[in-house]
Enzyme design. Sequence first.
Site, PDB file in Angstrom:
ATOM      1  N   ASP A  40       0.808  -1.224   0.000  1.00  0.00           N
ATOM      2  CA  ASP A  40       0.000   0.000   0.000  1.00  0.00           C
ATOM      3  C   ASP A  40       0.839   1.271   0.000  1.00  0.00           C
ATOM      4  OD1 ASP A  40      -2.182  -1.686   0.122  1.00  0.00           O
ATOM      5  OD2 ASP A  40      -2.274  -1.604   2.317  1.00  0.00           O
ATOM      6  N   LYS A  60       1.808   2.201  -5.137  1.00  0.00           N
ATOM      7  CA  LYS A  60       2.327   1.663  -6.399  1.00  0.00           C
ATOM      8  C   LYS A  60       1.395   1.989  -7.567  1.00  0.00           C
ATOM      9  CE  LYS A  60       2.327  -2.388  -4.405  1.00  0.00           C
ATOM     10  NZ  LYS A  60       2.082  -2.034  -3.004  1.00  0.00           N
ATOM     11  N   GLY A  61       0.088   1.798  -7.348  1.00  0.00           N
ATOM     12  CA  GLY A  61      -0.881   2.027  -8.418  1.00  0.00           C
ATOM     13  C   GLY A  61      -0.788   3.446  -8.948  1.00  0.00           C
ATOM     14  N   GLY A  98      -4.564  -4.190  -3.779  1.00  0.00           N
ATOM     15  CA  GLY A  98      -5.550  -3.149  -4.103  1.00  0.00           C
ATOM     16  C   GLY A  98      -4.752  -1.925  -4.485  1.00  0.00           C
ATOM     17  N   HIS A  99      -4.714  -1.591  -5.762  1.00  0.00           N
ATOM     18  CA  HIS A  99      -3.900  -0.478  -6.253  1.00  0.00           C
ATOM     19  C   HIS A  99      -4.814   0.665  -6.662  1.00  0.00           C
ATOM     20  CE1 HIS A  99      -0.263  -3.307  -7.212  1.00  0.00           C
ATOM     21  NE2 HIS A  99      -0.675  -3.361  -5.962  1.00  0.00           N
ATOM     22  N   ARG A 101       2.415 -28.664  -7.345  1.00  0.00           N
ATOM     23  CA  ARG A 101       2.207 -29.178  -8.708  1.00  0.00           C
ATOM     24  C   ARG A 101       0.823 -29.782  -8.924  1.00  0.00           C
ATOM     25  NH1 ARG A 101       7.613 -32.318  -7.924  1.00  0.00           N
ATOM     26  NH2 ARG A 101       6.554 -32.388  -5.921  1.00  0.00           N
ATOM     27  N   GLN A 146       2.005  -5.990  -3.247  1.00  0.00           N
ATOM     28  CA  GLN A 146       2.472  -6.094  -1.855  1.00  0.00           C
ATOM     29  C   GLN A 146       3.779  -5.288  -1.674  1.00  0.00           C
ATOM     30  OE1 GLN A 146       1.411  -9.498  -3.345  1.00  0.00           O
ATOM     31  NE2 GLN A 146      -0.496  -8.497  -2.844  1.00  0.00           N
ATOM     32  N   THR A 153       3.007 -12.651   2.599  1.00  0.00           N
ATOM     33  CA  THR A 153       2.161 -13.240   1.562  1.00  0.00           C
ATOM     34  C   THR A 153       2.903 -14.450   0.976  1.00  0.00           C
ATOM     35  OG1 THR A 153       0.740 -12.759  -0.317  1.00  0.00           O
ATOM     36  CG2 THR A 153       2.947 -11.748  -0.353  1.00  0.00           C
ATOM     37  N   ARG A 210     -10.058  -2.812   5.932  1.00  0.00           N
ATOM     38  CA  ARG A 210      -9.580  -2.822   7.327  1.00  0.00           C
ATOM     39  C   ARG A 210      -8.710  -1.594   7.590  1.00  0.00           C
ATOM     40  NH1 ARG A 210      -6.477  -8.461   7.552  1.00  0.00           N
ATOM     41  NH2 ARG A 210      -5.896  -7.776   5.474  1.00  0.00           N
ATOM     42  N   ARG A 233      -5.498   0.394   8.605  1.00  0.00           N
ATOM     43  CA  ARG A 233      -4.076   0.040   8.564  1.00  0.00           C
ATOM     44  C   ARG A 233      -3.411   0.547   9.843  1.00  0.00           C
ATOM     45  NH1 ARG A 233      -3.731   2.605   2.601  1.00  0.00           N
ATOM     46  NH2 ARG A 233      -4.555   0.866   1.400  1.00  0.00           N
ATOM     47  N   LYS A 246       3.066  10.317   0.142  1.00  0.00           N
ATOM     48  CA  LYS A 246       2.265  10.750   1.294  1.00  0.00           C
ATOM     49  C   LYS A 246       2.987  11.673   2.266  1.00  0.00           C
ATOM     50  CE  LYS A 246      -1.492   7.987   1.860  1.00  0.00           C
ATOM     51  NZ  LYS A 246      -2.379   6.906   2.267  1.00  0.00           N
ATOM     52  N   GLY A 247       3.991  12.438   1.768  1.00  0.00           N
ATOM     53  CA  GLY A 247       4.640  13.434   2.621  1.00  0.00           C
ATOM     54  C   GLY A 247       3.620  14.427   3.158  1.00  0.00           C
ATOM     55  N   VAL A 249       2.491  14.237  -3.195  1.00  0.00           N
ATOM     56  CA  VAL A 249       1.916  15.118  -2.174  1.00  0.00           C
ATOM     57  C   VAL A 249       0.394  15.025  -2.127  1.00  0.00           C
ATOM     58  CG1 VAL A 249       3.872  16.710  -2.144  1.00  0.00           C
ATOM     59  CG2 VAL A 249       2.019  17.078  -3.801  1.00  0.00           C
TER      60      VAL A 249
HETATM   61  P1  GDP Z   1      -0.760   0.401  -3.542  1.00  0.00           P
HETATM   62  O1  GDP Z   1      -1.355  -0.884  -3.085  1.00  0.00           O
HETATM   63  O2  GDP Z   1       0.711   0.454  -3.326  1.00  0.00           O
HETATM   64  O3  GDP Z   1      -1.125   0.761  -4.954  1.00  0.00           O
HETATM   65  O4  GDP Z   1      -1.386   1.527  -2.594  1.00  0.00           O
HETATM   66  P2  GDP Z   1      -2.929   1.662  -2.167  1.00  0.00           P
HETATM   67  O5  GDP Z   1      -3.713   2.153  -3.304  1.00  0.00           O
HETATM   68  O6  GDP Z   1      -3.403   0.420  -1.489  1.00  0.00           O
HETATM   69  O7  GDP Z   1      -2.815   2.719  -1.004  1.00  0.00           O
HETATM   70  C1  GDP Z   1      -2.279   3.991  -1.195  1.00  0.00           C
HETATM   71  C2  GDP Z   1      -3.351   5.011  -0.793  1.00  0.00           C
HETATM   72  O8  GDP Z   1      -2.749   6.280  -0.654  1.00  0.00           O
HETATM   73  C3  GDP Z   1      -4.416   5.191  -1.848  1.00  0.00           C
HETATM   74  O9  GDP Z   1      -5.621   5.525  -1.229  1.00  0.00           O
HETATM   75  C4  GDP Z   1      -3.898   6.361  -2.681  1.00  0.00           C
HETATM   76  O10 GDP Z   1      -4.931   7.080  -3.332  1.00  0.00           O
HETATM   77  C5  GDP Z   1      -3.269   7.198  -1.610  1.00  0.00           C
HETATM   78  N1  GDP Z   1      -2.116   8.012  -2.009  1.00  0.00           N
HETATM   79  C6  GDP Z   1      -1.129   7.693  -2.901  1.00  0.00           C
HETATM   80  N2  GDP Z   1      -0.186   8.662  -2.882  1.00  0.00           N
HETATM   81  C7  GDP Z   1      -0.572   9.585  -1.977  1.00  0.00           C
HETATM   82  C8  GDP Z   1       0.005  10.793  -1.491  1.00  0.00           C
HETATM   83  O11 GDP Z   1       1.077  11.214  -1.873  1.00  0.00           O
HETATM   84  N3  GDP Z   1      -0.706  11.473  -0.528  1.00  0.00           N
HETATM   85  C9  GDP Z   1      -1.898  11.031  -0.050  1.00  0.00           C
HETATM   86  N4  GDP Z   1      -2.505  11.764   0.882  1.00  0.00           N
HETATM   87  N5  GDP Z   1      -2.466   9.901  -0.489  1.00  0.00           N
HETATM   88  C10 GDP Z   1      -1.794   9.166  -1.426  1.00  0.00           C
HETATM   89  P1  IMO Z   2      -0.887  -4.151  -2.286  1.00  0.00           P
HETATM   90  O1  IMO Z   2      -0.433  -4.691  -3.621  1.00  0.00           O
HETATM   91  C1  IMO Z   2      -1.023  -4.577   2.035  1.00  0.00           C
HETATM   92  C2  IMO Z   2      -1.125  -8.637   3.633  1.00  0.00           C
HETATM   93  C3  IMO Z   2      -2.400  -9.078   4.330  1.00  0.00           C
HETATM   94  C4  IMO Z   2      -1.828 -10.074   5.329  1.00  0.00           C
HETATM   95  C5  IMO Z   2      -0.702 -10.738   4.544  1.00  0.00           C
HETATM   96  C6  IMO Z   2      -1.096 -12.054   3.874  1.00  0.00           C
HETATM   97  O2  IMO Z   2      -2.170  -3.438  -2.330  1.00  0.00           O
HETATM   98  O3  IMO Z   2       0.214  -3.380  -1.650  1.00  0.00           O
HETATM   99  P2  IMO Z   2      -2.618 -12.739   1.834  1.00  0.00           P
HETATM  100  O4  IMO Z   2      -3.995 -12.309   1.442  1.00  0.00           O
HETATM  101  O5  IMO Z   2      -1.572 -12.455   0.807  1.00  0.00           O
HETATM  102  O6  IMO Z   2      -2.589 -14.165   2.312  1.00  0.00           O
HETATM  103  O7  IMO Z   2      -2.284 -11.866   3.137  1.00  0.00           O
HETATM  104  O8  IMO Z   2      -0.320  -9.805   3.552  1.00  0.00           O
HETATM  105  N1  IMO Z   2      -1.312  -8.130   2.252  1.00  0.00           N
HETATM  106  C7  IMO Z   2      -1.235  -6.838   1.923  1.00  0.00           C
HETATM  107  N2  IMO Z   2      -1.060  -5.746   2.695  1.00  0.00           N
HETATM  108  N3  IMO Z   2      -1.085  -4.456   0.699  1.00  0.00           N
HETATM  109  C8  IMO Z   2      -1.236  -5.543  -0.090  1.00  0.00           C
HETATM  110  O9  IMO Z   2      -1.182  -5.482  -1.430  1.00  0.00           O
HETATM  111  C9  IMO Z   2      -1.357  -6.807   0.520  1.00  0.00           C
HETATM  112  N4  IMO Z   2      -1.534  -8.067   0.060  1.00  0.00           N
HETATM  113  C10 IMO Z   2      -1.497  -8.866   1.128  1.00  0.00           C
HETATM  114  O10 IMO Z   2      -3.033  -7.995   4.946  1.00  0.00           O
HETATM  115  O11 IMO Z   2      -1.252  -9.381   6.406  1.00  0.00           O
HETATM  116 MG    MG Z   3      -2.869  -1.568  -1.823  1.00  0.00          MG
END
Ligand code: GDP
Ligand code: IMO
Ligand code: MG
Length: 426
Positions: A13, A16-17, A40-41, A143, A225, A240, A304, A306, A332-333, A414
């Site tokens: 999280d 990356k997305g 979840g990206h 396998r 991840q 994971t 959930r 974080r 997220k600075g 930002v």
């Molecule tokens: P990913 O799994 O790595 O793609 O990240 P997620 O999408 O799960 O979580 C990142 C969250 O932070 C998302 O809700 C984004 O919209 C948000 N986000 C990304 N960059 C920034 C940032 O620079 N500032 C803030 N406030 N939110 C951000």
């Molecule tokens: P992105 O790509 C954050 C965490 C779960 C759990 C552990 C194992 O959005 O960054 P799993 O479902 O793989 O068996 O869960 O890994 N987890 C993540 N935490 N971002 C993710 O993906 C995650 N994918 C799995 O919360 O602790």
């Molecule tokens: Mg995510």
Amino acid sequence: MAIDLLLGLQWGDEGKGKIVDVLSKKYDIIARFQGGPNAGHTLEFEGIKHVLHTIPSGIFHPKAINLVGNGVVIDPVIFKLELDNLAPFNININEVLLVSRKAHLILPTHCLLDAASELAKGKAKIGSTLKGIGPTYMDKTGRNGIRIGDIELSNWKEKYTALRDKHLTMIKNMNVSLEFSMEDLEAAFFEAITYLKSAVAFVDSEEYLRVAQQNEQHILAEGAQGSLLDIDFGTYPFVTSSNTTAAGACTGLGIAPNRIGEVFGIFKAYTTRVGSGPFPTELLDEVGETMGRVGHEFGATTGRSRRCGWLDLVALKYAVEINGVTQLMMMKGDVLSGFDELKVCTAYAYRGEIIQHLPYSLNTDEVTPQYTTIRGWKEDLTAMRSENELPDTFNEYVAFIEDFVQTPIRIVSVGPDRTQTIFRSE
Ligand code: GDP
Ligand code: IMO
Ligand code: MG
């Protein structure tokens, strides 16, 4: 042409997305190499927020090809839902989305096994997203798995039935209470499979990428991840079931290590973790609560909350080294604006010693973070668009991190929107 990688350096999280979306205009192909719908990206632009789970984050780019690689595990029901969500955006899915025939399928019973395994673990549960990830990778390495290529064969349902029945016996033997209707689960599963076969092109992806490289195409591999969730190098067993680190891109796409170019490492200016497991810099106080509230720290897949804490530079340095990161991106600075002082963990007290590497165990009763305090910034960063607007105190924070991990930070983000991205000069 070298292939660039983009990886999360913490517990997922990191954003990356958002960054893949921002960078996608420079690439011809965006390829996911591991994980599945546990990811979840989030992408935000033009006032709309999109969350992708299996589909690569280059899907909104008008021309780029998006490839789901052999290392990914696919739940057809979730994949179909993602495609349904994309329907209003006039994307020519048939042309821009490709799926590897070697990617493994998540069956409904893999998700049930995930749930049963967590129930059986009780308090020691991993905190899995319950998307069937662990059981599917277990069948892959054992396998026994079923791959996308199998569903093109006439006899694949026999293979499916045998595996389903084996899973049902396993679940029964686990002696946990789980309610489900196999009939409903299978109806949705087979409907989604039929849809996928018609809507998406299946390819021999390693060959596709070989030809693309020969034709000098620019390829970006998108990780899911983060490094601290890696099956080998993460906080095992709270990880994971795939290699989230750079090597995972080689096995998850069939690309040779000597073809890798830039390795972009993404991290948040603080740290978050969702699910169970050790987290030395976790803040269970008002400061952690503020980070979670201002940063909207809720899982993009499960909703959930974080867990939040200070930036852990010992862990970040470990991730930078294990991945061979060449450029960093700090996200997220903006969330840290308003704190008088910020702390960063620069060493651990571990089993009677002060250490600066990631030890075997990160358990909080064995590891005590040692902090360095840095001045915070008051300014709201979210409207800033160029590096000369950034406050000195923010630049000092960035410089401290760069110095500690010996790697340049090339992007600071930002805000969640595509436009809230500042490229720093060399
Ligand atoms: P990913 O799994 O790595 O793609 O990240 P997620 O999408 O799960 O979580 C990142 C969250 O932070 C998302 O809700 C984004 O919209 C948000 N986000 C990304 N960059 C920034 C940032 O620079 N500032 C803030 N406030 N939110 C951000
Ligand atoms: P992105 O790509 C954050 C965490 C779960 C759990 C552990 C194992 O959005 O960054 P799993 O479902 O793989 O068996 O869960 O890994 N987890 C993540 N935490 N971002 C993710 O993906 C995650 N994918 C799995 O919360 O602790
Ligand atoms: Mg995510």
